[in-house]
Design an enzyme around this catalytic site. Structure first.
Site, PDB file in Angstrom:
ATOM      1  N   GLY A 110       0.860  -3.710 -22.825  1.00  0.00           N
ATOM      2  CA  GLY A 110       2.274  -4.067 -23.033  1.00  0.00           C
ATOM      3  C   GLY A 110       2.155  -5.343 -24.043  1.00  0.00           C
ATOM      4  O   GLY A 110       2.835  -6.234 -23.566  1.00  0.00           O
ATOM      5  N   ALA A 111       0.985  -5.506 -24.858  1.00  0.00           N
ATOM      6  CA  ALA A 111       0.657  -6.461 -25.471  1.00  0.00           C
ATOM      7  C   ALA A 111       1.379  -6.755 -26.957  1.00  0.00           C
ATOM      8  O   ALA A 111       1.010  -7.794 -27.756  1.00  0.00           O
ATOM      9  CB  ALA A 111      -0.896  -6.753 -25.559  1.00  0.00           C
ATOM     10  N   ASN A 156      -0.225  -5.523 -17.768  1.00  0.00           N
ATOM     11  CA  ASN A 156       1.092  -6.045 -18.064  1.00  0.00           C
ATOM     12  C   ASN A 156       2.330  -5.613 -18.559  1.00  0.00           C
ATOM     13  O   ASN A 156       3.286  -6.080 -18.296  1.00  0.00           O
ATOM     14  CB  ASN A 156       0.532  -7.301 -19.076  1.00  0.00           C
ATOM     15  CG  ASN A 156       1.821  -7.996 -19.776  1.00  0.00           C
ATOM     16  OD1 ASN A 156       2.434  -8.878 -19.276  1.00  0.00           O
ATOM     17  ND2 ASN A 156       2.419  -7.467 -20.816  1.00  0.00           N
ATOM     18  N   TYR A 209      13.137  -2.982  -9.574  1.00  0.00           N
ATOM     19  CA  TYR A 209      12.031  -3.973 -10.109  1.00  0.00           C
ATOM     20  C   TYR A 209      11.306  -4.335  -8.969  1.00  0.00           C
ATOM     21  O   TYR A 209      10.009  -4.642  -9.014  1.00  0.00           O
ATOM     22  CB  TYR A 209      12.659  -5.000 -10.999  1.00  0.00           C
ATOM     23  CG  TYR A 209      11.891  -5.724 -11.641  1.00  0.00           C
ATOM     24  CD1 TYR A 209      11.300  -5.317 -12.834  1.00  0.00           C
ATOM     25  CD2 TYR A 209      11.481  -7.135 -11.302  1.00  0.00           C
ATOM     26  CE1 TYR A 209      10.556  -6.250 -13.671  1.00  0.00           C
ATOM     27  CE2 TYR A 209      10.763  -7.949 -11.960  1.00  0.00           C
ATOM     28  CZ  TYR A 209      10.078  -7.463 -13.300  1.00  0.00           C
ATOM     29  OH  TYR A 209       9.158  -8.261 -13.900  1.00  0.00           O
ATOM     30  N   SER A 241       5.573 -10.815 -10.417  1.00  0.00           N
ATOM     31  CA  SER A 241       6.678 -11.394 -10.627  1.00  0.00           C
ATOM     32  C   SER A 241       7.111 -12.190  -9.720  1.00  0.00           C
ATOM     33  O   SER A 241       6.960 -12.187  -8.502  1.00  0.00           O
ATOM     34  CB  SER A 241       7.802 -10.443 -10.928  1.00  0.00           C
ATOM     35  OG  SER A 241       9.106 -10.966 -11.260  1.00  0.00           O
ATOM     36  N   LYS A 275       7.225  -4.203  -8.628  1.00  0.00           N
ATOM     37  CA  LYS A 275       6.395  -5.291  -8.528  1.00  0.00           C
ATOM     38  C   LYS A 275       5.670  -5.365  -7.250  1.00  0.00           C
ATOM     39  O   LYS A 275       4.499  -5.699  -7.131  1.00  0.00           O
ATOM     40  CB  LYS A 275       7.196  -6.574  -8.799  1.00  0.00           C
ATOM     41  CG  LYS A 275       7.493  -6.809 -10.025  1.00  0.00           C
ATOM     42  CD  LYS A 275       6.251  -6.482 -11.384  1.00  0.00           C
ATOM     43  CE  LYS A 275       6.756  -6.628 -12.747  1.00  0.00           C
ATOM     44  NZ  LYS A 275       5.440  -6.499 -13.716  1.00  0.00           N
ATOM     45  N   ASP A 328       1.740   5.246 -23.830  1.00  0.00           N
ATOM     46  CA  ASP A 328       2.394   4.944 -22.643  1.00  0.00           C
ATOM     47  C   ASP A 328       1.595   4.780 -21.446  1.00  0.00           C
ATOM     48  O   ASP A 328       0.882   5.666 -21.143  1.00  0.00           O
ATOM     49  CB  ASP A 328       3.576   6.100 -22.479  1.00  0.00           C
ATOM     50  CG  ASP A 328       4.588   6.216 -21.304  1.00  0.00           C
ATOM     51  OD1 ASP A 328       4.056   5.400 -20.489  1.00  0.00           O
ATOM     52  OD2 ASP A 328       5.531   6.716 -21.458  1.00  0.00           O
ATOM     53  N   VAL A 329       1.558   3.868 -20.782  1.00  0.00           N
ATOM     54  CA  VAL A 329       0.613   3.596 -19.566  1.00  0.00           C
ATOM     55  C   VAL A 329       1.098   4.472 -18.531  1.00  0.00           C
ATOM     56  O   VAL A 329       0.200   4.600 -17.565  1.00  0.00           O
ATOM     57  CB  VAL A 329       0.479   2.097 -19.145  1.00  0.00           C
ATOM     58  CG1 VAL A 329      -0.048   1.220 -20.147  1.00  0.00           C
ATOM     59  CG2 VAL A 329       1.815   1.763 -18.861  1.00  0.00           C
TER      60      VAL A 329
HETATM   61  N1  LIG Z   1      10.057 -12.331 -18.819  1.00  0.00           N
HETATM   62  C1  LIG Z   1      10.050 -12.691 -17.625  1.00  0.00           C
HETATM   63  O1  LIG Z   1      11.005 -13.181 -17.092  1.00  0.00           O
HETATM   64  C2  LIG Z   1       9.095 -12.094 -16.662  1.00  0.00           C
HETATM   65  C3  LIG Z   1       9.057 -12.596 -15.178  1.00  0.00           C
HETATM   66  C4  LIG Z   1       8.213 -12.222 -14.324  1.00  0.00           C
HETATM   67  C5  LIG Z   1       7.320 -11.058 -14.712  1.00  0.00           C
HETATM   68  N2  LIG Z   1       7.390 -10.630 -16.003  1.00  0.00           N
HETATM   69  C6  LIG Z   1       6.547  -9.355 -16.414  1.00  0.00           C
HETATM   70  O2  LIG Z   1       5.914  -9.846 -17.491  1.00  0.00           O
HETATM   71  C7  LIG Z   1       5.278  -8.500 -18.072  1.00  0.00           C
HETATM   72  C8  LIG Z   1       5.596  -8.674 -19.566  1.00  0.00           C
HETATM   73  O3  LIG Z   1       6.906  -8.914 -19.921  1.00  0.00           O
HETATM   74  P1  LIG Z   1       7.574  -9.344 -20.832  1.00  0.00           P
HETATM   75  O4  LIG Z   1       8.549 -10.356 -20.405  1.00  0.00           O
HETATM   76  O5  LIG Z   1       6.735 -10.004 -21.884  1.00  0.00           O
HETATM   77  O6  LIG Z   1       8.570  -8.299 -21.597  1.00  0.00           O
HETATM   78  P2  LIG Z   1       8.848  -7.540 -22.886  1.00  0.00           P
HETATM   79  O7  LIG Z   1       9.785  -6.825 -22.809  1.00  0.00           O
HETATM   80  O8  LIG Z   1       8.641  -8.905 -24.161  1.00  0.00           O
HETATM   81  O9  LIG Z   1       7.500  -7.132 -23.147  1.00  0.00           O
HETATM   82  C9  LIG Z   1       6.848  -5.850 -22.240  1.00  0.00           C
HETATM   83  C10 LIG Z   1       6.135  -4.925 -23.379  1.00  0.00           C
HETATM   84  O10 LIG Z   1       5.752  -3.805 -22.368  1.00  0.00           O
HETATM   85  C11 LIG Z   1       5.683  -2.441 -23.514  1.00  0.00           C
HETATM   86  N3  LIG Z   1       5.895  -1.431 -22.472  1.00  0.00           N
HETATM   87  C12 LIG Z   1       7.103  -1.128 -21.774  1.00  0.00           C
HETATM   88  N4  LIG Z   1       6.547   0.096 -21.131  1.00  0.00           N
HETATM   89  C13 LIG Z   1       5.528   0.281 -21.420  1.00  0.00           C
HETATM   90  C14 LIG Z   1       4.493   1.491 -21.215  1.00  0.00           C
HETATM   91  N5  LIG Z   1       5.036   2.550 -20.434  1.00  0.00           N
HETATM   92  N6  LIG Z   1       3.430   1.649 -21.760  1.00  0.00           N
HETATM   93  C15 LIG Z   1       3.009   0.646 -22.885  1.00  0.00           C
HETATM   94  N7  LIG Z   1       3.656  -0.457 -22.917  1.00  0.00           N
HETATM   95  C16 LIG Z   1       5.081  -0.689 -22.328  1.00  0.00           C
HETATM   96  C17 LIG Z   1       7.105  -2.991 -24.192  1.00  0.00           C
HETATM   97  O11 LIG Z   1       7.012  -2.277 -25.396  1.00  0.00           O
HETATM   98  C18 LIG Z   1       6.689  -4.430 -24.634  1.00  0.00           C
HETATM   99  O12 LIG Z   1       6.264  -4.642 -25.800  1.00  0.00           O
HETATM  100  C19 LIG Z   1       6.048  -7.303 -17.489  1.00  0.00           C
HETATM  101  O13 LIG Z   1       5.168  -6.992 -16.412  1.00  0.00           O
HETATM  102  C20 LIG Z   1       7.048  -8.082 -16.624  1.00  0.00           C
HETATM  103  O14 LIG Z   1       7.635  -7.367 -15.538  1.00  0.00           O
HETATM  104  C21 LIG Z   1       8.368 -10.985 -16.906  1.00  0.00           C
END
Ligand SMILES: NC(=O)c1ccc[n+]([C@@H]2O[C@H](COP(=O)([O-])OP(=O)(O)OC[C@H]3O[C@@H](n4cnc5c(N)ncnc54)[C@H](O)[C@@H]3O)[C@@H](O)[C@H]2O)c1
Length: 258
Positions: free
Chosen positions: A14-15, A91, A157, A144, A161, A64-65
């Site tokens: 998810g990078a 991630n 969610y 999270s 998590k 797709d992970v």
């Molecule tokens: N943003 C927040 O407030 C927050 C808070 C706590 C935890 N997180 C966690 O941080 C991590 C990153 O989230 P973010 O905030 O950067 O969100 P984001 O939506 O900006 O990025 C998430 C990325 O994951 C990719 N993704 C989704 N499903 C996928 C799959 N099946 N296979 C491969 N890639 C996939 C998406 O295409 C996207 O690029 C996640 O695990 C999220 O739950 C985010």
């Protein structure tokens, strides 16, 4: 503090944006070669390009992970390009959730478990044998603030998590004996796409309840992941490192953004 990752290869899922992009860039800045995964090709390629433009080594691989076959093919390609994976960061994530009493079906539970639990299991399956053989590895699962106490009105969610946290705790006990450390980073709400549709009311609720009065930046989440991926944390195993400014959980989230 030894955070040198030279000679190491990392896989970050998810990078393509948000926290994952910051993590991939920071690991590369500390010397790691990085396999940049995302569901979407364009964003993954953009991240890889920012790394190579800065003089680092990276390759973008779309997968797709939650699909084991795609993960196996991704890891085979990444290993072929950059060498066996020493550092895995699970991630990839989705934010789909809402009140239990208002759901139409269980598809959001399925999606959260598919990505957060099975996505992590699939990636660990694909890299763990090489790590065990090397007697060294670093796995970080991104959890999270939701794992602090649950967050009201988002059970899907929370379940996703908490399951990733359970996986972290259990595998740390087993894989630690093989030299593979398994930890988690628990971001608070961070400035990414995941929160950009939140309503004004939700934004106020989050910042008012945070002692630091703001969201996390993805680079701050990345700092914690780099620490847990580096020799500096070699005696840290089974730990969930919170990067949330001391945020208290929200028991009645004004979820109207979803
Ligand atoms: N943003 C927040 O407030 C927050 C808070 C706590 C935890 N997180 C966690 O941080 C991590 C990153 O989230 P973010 O905030 O950067 O969100 P984001 O939506 O900006 O990025 C998430 C990325 O994951 C990719 N993704 C989704 N499903 C996928 C799959 N099946 N296979 C491969 N890639 C996939 C998406 O295409 C996207 O690029 C996640 O695990 C999220 O739950 C985010």
């Amino acid at each position: 503090m030894d955070t040198d990752l030279s000679g190491r290869t990392a896989l970050v899922t998810g990078a393509g944006r948000g926290n994952g992009r910051a993590i991939a860039r920071d690991l590369a800045a500390h010397g790691a070669s990085v396999v940049v995964n995302d569901l979407e090709a364009g964003p993954a390629e953009d991240t890889a390009e920012t790394i190579t433009d800065a003089g680092g080594e990276a390759v973008a691989v779309t997968a797709d992970v939650s699909e084991a076959d795609e993960v196996d093919a991704m890891v085979a390609e990444g290993v072929g390009e950059l060498g066996t994976i020493d550092i895995l960061v699970n991630n990839a994530g989705v934010g789909d959730a809402g009140p239990f009493l208002e759901k139409d079906d269980d598809s959001r539970f399925q999606l959260n478990l598919d990505v957060h639990l099975w996505g992590s299991i699939n990636c660990i399956n694909a890299v763990v044998d090489d790590m065990v053989e090397a007697g060294y590895g670093k796995i970080t699962n991104v959890t999270s603030i939701h794992t602090k106490n649950g967050v009201g009105m988002s059970p899907e969610y929370d379940v996703g998590k908490f399951s990733a946290l359970g996986l972290t705790k259990s595998l740390a006990l087993e894989l630690g004996r093989e030299g593979v450390r398994v930890n988690a980073v628990a971001p608070g709400w961070a400035n990414t796409r995941m929160v950009e549709d939140f309503s004004e009311e939700t934004h106020e609720q989050i910042t008012e309840l945070n002692p630091l009065g703001r969201y996390a930046e993805s680079e701050e989440v990345a700092d914690a992941v780099t620490f847990l991926s580096s020799p500096a944390s070699d005696y840290v195993n089974g730990h969930e490192l919170r990067v949330d400014g001391g945020q208290v959980p929200i028991d009645n989230w004004k979820y109207d953004n979803r």
